[in-house]
Design a protein around this motif. Structure first.
Motif, PDB file in Angstrom:
ATOM      1  N   THR A   5       1.875   0.149   9.185  1.00 55.73           N
ATOM      2  CA  THR A   5       0.889   0.593  10.165  1.00 55.73           C
ATOM      3  C   THR A   5      -0.514   0.679   9.580  1.00 55.73           C
ATOM      4  O   THR A   5      -1.489   0.798  10.320  1.00 55.73           O
ATOM      5  CB  THR A   5       1.283   1.977  10.712  1.00 55.73           C
ATOM      6  OG1 THR A   5       1.404   2.902   9.617  1.00 55.73           O
ATOM      7  CG2 THR A   5       2.606   1.909  11.445  1.00 55.73           C
ATOM      8  N   ALA A   6      -0.627   0.605   8.247  1.00 54.33           N
ATOM      9  CA  ALA A   6      -1.930   0.727   7.606  1.00 54.33           C
ATOM     10  C   ALA A   6      -2.578  -0.629   7.325  1.00 54.33           C
ATOM     11  O   ALA A   6      -3.703  -0.896   7.731  1.00 54.33           O
ATOM     12  CB  ALA A   6      -1.798   1.517   6.305  1.00 54.33           C
ATOM     13  N   CYS A   7      -1.851  -1.530   6.627  1.00 55.52           N
ATOM     14  CA  CYS A   7      -2.447  -2.804   6.234  1.00 55.52           C
ATOM     15  C   CYS A   7      -1.928  -3.991   7.038  1.00 55.52           C
ATOM     16  O   CYS A   7      -2.430  -5.113   6.887  1.00 55.52           O
ATOM     17  CB  CYS A   7      -2.231  -3.064   4.741  1.00 55.52           C
ATOM     18  SG  CYS A   7      -0.515  -3.386   4.260  1.00 55.52           S
TER      19      CYS A   7
ATOM     20  N   CYS B 149       0.803  -1.231   0.000  1.00 58.80           N
ATOM     21  CA  CYS B 149       0.000   0.000   0.000  1.00 58.80           C
ATOM     22  C   CYS B 149       0.832   1.277   0.000  1.00 58.80           C
ATOM     23  O   CYS B 149       0.275   2.380   0.018  1.00 58.80           O
ATOM     24  CB  CYS B 149      -0.955  -0.003   1.190  1.00 58.80           C
ATOM     25  SG  CYS B 149      -0.144   0.186   2.812  1.00 58.80           S
ATOM     26  N   LYS B 150       2.158   1.163   0.030  1.00 57.83           N
ATOM     27  CA  LYS B 150       3.098   2.294  -0.029  1.00 57.83           C
ATOM     28  C   LYS B 150       3.127   3.143   1.244  1.00 57.83           C
ATOM     29  O   LYS B 150       3.802   4.163   1.300  1.00 57.83           O
ATOM     30  CB  LYS B 150       2.791   3.200  -1.230  1.00 57.83           C
ATOM     31  CG  LYS B 150       3.063   2.546  -2.576  1.00 57.83           C
ATOM     32  CD  LYS B 150       4.540   2.247  -2.740  1.00 57.83           C
ATOM     33  CE  LYS B 150       5.349   3.503  -2.954  1.00 57.83           C
ATOM     34  NZ  LYS B 150       6.795   3.223  -3.151  1.00 57.83           N
ATOM     35  N   THR B 151       2.420   2.750   2.302  1.00 55.74           N
ATOM     36  CA  THR B 151       2.502   3.465   3.571  1.00 55.74           C
ATOM     37  C   THR B 151       3.877   3.229   4.192  1.00 55.74           C
ATOM     38  O   THR B 151       4.452   2.151   4.050  1.00 55.74           O
ATOM     39  CB  THR B 151       1.411   2.964   4.537  1.00 55.74           C
ATOM     40  OG1 THR B 151       0.125   3.165   3.934  1.00 55.74           O
ATOM     41  CG2 THR B 151       1.473   3.702   5.861  1.00 55.74           C
ATOM     42  N   ALA B 152       4.402   4.213   4.905  1.00 58.08           N
ATOM     43  CA  ALA B 152       5.700   4.069   5.549  1.00 58.08           C
ATOM     44  C   ALA B 152       5.635   2.989   6.621  1.00 58.08           C
ATOM     45  O   ALA B 152       4.722   2.966   7.453  1.00 58.08           O
ATOM     46  CB  ALA B 152       6.134   5.395   6.168  1.00 58.08           C
ATOM     47  N   MET B 153       6.599   2.074   6.605  1.00 57.94           N
ATOM     48  CA  MET B 153       6.645   0.992   7.575  1.00 57.94           C
ATOM     49  C   MET B 153       7.508   1.382   8.770  1.00 57.94           C
ATOM     50  O   MET B 153       8.337   2.282   8.687  1.00 57.94           O
ATOM     51  CB  MET B 153       7.189  -0.277   6.919  1.00 57.94           C
ATOM     52  CG  MET B 153       6.310  -0.835   5.817  1.00 57.94           C
ATOM     53  SD  MET B 153       6.876  -2.451   5.208  1.00 57.94           S
ATOM     54  CE  MET B 153       8.393  -1.968   4.363  1.00 57.94           C
ATOM     55  N   GLN B 154       7.309   0.672   9.877  1.00 57.25           N
ATOM     56  CA  GLN B 154       8.068   0.926  11.089  1.00 57.25           C
ATOM     57  C   GLN B 154       8.948  -0.268  11.424  1.00 57.25           C
ATOM     58  O   GLN B 154       8.540  -1.415  11.259  1.00 57.25           O
ATOM     59  CB  GLN B 154       7.124   1.203  12.263  1.00 57.25           C
ATOM     60  CG  GLN B 154       6.329   2.488  12.139  1.00 57.25           C
ATOM     61  CD  GLN B 154       5.470   2.757  13.359  1.00 57.25           C
ATOM     62  OE1 GLN B 154       5.264   1.881  14.196  1.00 57.25           O
ATOM     63  NE2 GLN B 154       4.981   3.990  13.465  1.00 57.25           N
TER      64      GLN B 154
ATOM     65  N   ALA C 266       7.720 -10.364   1.658  1.00 55.66           N
ATOM     66  CA  ALA C 266       6.594  -9.572   2.148  1.00 55.66           C
ATOM     67  C   ALA C 266       5.435 -10.506   2.459  1.00 55.66           C
ATOM     68  O   ALA C 266       5.107 -11.394   1.670  1.00 55.66           O
ATOM     69  CB  ALA C 266       6.174  -8.537   1.103  1.00 55.66           C
ATOM     70  N   LEU C 267       4.812 -10.303   3.612  1.00 60.72           N
ATOM     71  CA  LEU C 267       3.683 -11.126   4.042  1.00 60.72           C
ATOM     72  C   LEU C 267       2.507 -10.240   4.410  1.00 60.72           C
ATOM     73  O   LEU C 267       2.680  -9.148   4.955  1.00 60.72           O
ATOM     74  CB  LEU C 267       4.063 -11.970   5.259  1.00 60.72           C
ATOM     75  CG  LEU C 267       5.147 -13.031   5.063  1.00 60.72           C
ATOM     76  CD1 LEU C 267       5.549 -13.599   6.421  1.00 60.72           C
ATOM     77  CD2 LEU C 267       4.646 -14.141   4.158  1.00 60.72           C
ATOM     78  N   ASP C 268       1.282 -10.724   4.122  1.00 65.06           N
ATOM     79  CA  ASP C 268       0.088 -10.019   4.562  1.00 65.06           C
ATOM     80  C   ASP C 268      -0.051 -10.142   6.078  1.00 65.06           C
ATOM     81  O   ASP C 268       0.601 -10.979   6.715  1.00 65.06           O
ATOM     82  CB  ASP C 268      -1.152 -10.610   3.879  1.00 65.06           C
ATOM     83  CG  ASP C 268      -1.201 -10.275   2.392  1.00 65.06           C
ATOM     84  OD1 ASP C 268      -0.888  -9.131   2.038  1.00 65.06           O
ATOM     85  OD2 ASP C 268      -1.547 -11.170   1.600  1.00 65.06           O
ATOM     86  N   ALA C 269      -0.931  -9.343   6.639  1.00 64.30           N
ATOM     87  CA  ALA C 269      -1.172  -9.380   8.079  1.00 64.30           C
ATOM     88  C   ALA C 269      -1.582 -10.786   8.514  1.00 64.30           C
ATOM     89  O   ALA C 269      -2.455 -11.400   7.912  1.00 64.30           O
ATOM     90  CB  ALA C 269      -2.268  -8.378   8.447  1.00 64.30           C
TER      91      ALA C 269
END
Length: 220
Positions: free
Chosen positions: A25-27, A7-12, A111-114
């Motif tokens: 933090t989004a998906c 989703c291109k949101t910044a990751m932590q 990369a893994l989904d939630a």
């Protein structure tokens, strides 16, 4: 911080001392690579996973359509899963131990989904000592030959792409060298021998010596 592959949101980054990975933090997606990949999956499984990724296609997160060599889905327009390190898109989907994941073989990242990280860790604990079969699938009928130039070739010199066999000159860049190391997880090869209008089909690797002998007899 890196952008989420989906989703291109910044990751932590995870807190110090925990498994080194980044979380969206989004998906809720997670990204881990290198040492973290080895910690999660084990060395032999992670190495096999990266080799397999070179021959797989991506998948749209919006409509689940297949993706090849595109940055956006041609069906719904959703952005293709993208490596947060090198920008490669689409990331190919590889299933390991029953869990589908997007893999960048160049950056050794996953990369893994939630929720899929927990599924993967549970599966790894149950199968940590079972190597993942990294070879591409291939089906051969008759005498092994290159589907490109049609020349006969020895399997040990062949390359596999999209379940087809190629010689070194015709093999696509994404092809995988054929391996003759057999195991119970292998996809059977089919050799078809003909003699006097009769067809003799032998599937699987059991009795490989007998199949070779009969093939020589039928060619005589």
């Amino acid at each position: 911080m890196s952008a989420c592959p989906f989703c291109k949101t910044a990751m932590q980054l995870t807190p110090s001392g925990e498994l080194p990975m980044e979380t969206c933090t989004a998906c809720g997606a997670v990204w881990f690579e290198g040492e973290a990949l080895t910690k999660v999956m084990g060395g032999s499984i992670s190495d096999s996973l990266l080799r397999r990724a070179k021959n797989e296609s991506g998948q749209c997160k919006g409509c689940r359509a297949g993706l090849d060599f595109v940055t956006h889905c041609s069906v719904c327009g959703t952005r293709a899963p993208t490596c947060p390190r090198c920008g490669h898109a689409p990331l190919p989907v590889v299933e390991a131990l029953g869990v589908p994941m997007e893999v960048c073989s160049g950056c050794a990242g996953v990369a893994l989904d939630a929720g899929e990280l927990e599924q993967l860790q549970t599966a790894v604990e149950a199968h940590r000592n079972e190597p993942l079969d990294a070879r591409a699938k291939v089906r051969i009928e008759g005498k092994p030959h290159c589907v490109g130039c049609r020349r006969n070739l020895q399997l040990k010199h062949g390359f596999v792409f999209n379940e087809q066999l190629f010689c070194g000159s015709c093999a696509p860049r994404e092809s995988t060298p054929y391996s003759e190391r057999f195991s119970h997880n292998d996809i059977p090869l089919t050799f078809t021998c003909k003699r006097g209008g009769e067809h003799f089909n032998f599937d699987g690797y059991i009795g490989a010596g007998l199949k070779w002998l009969l093939h020589r007899m039928f060619q005589g």
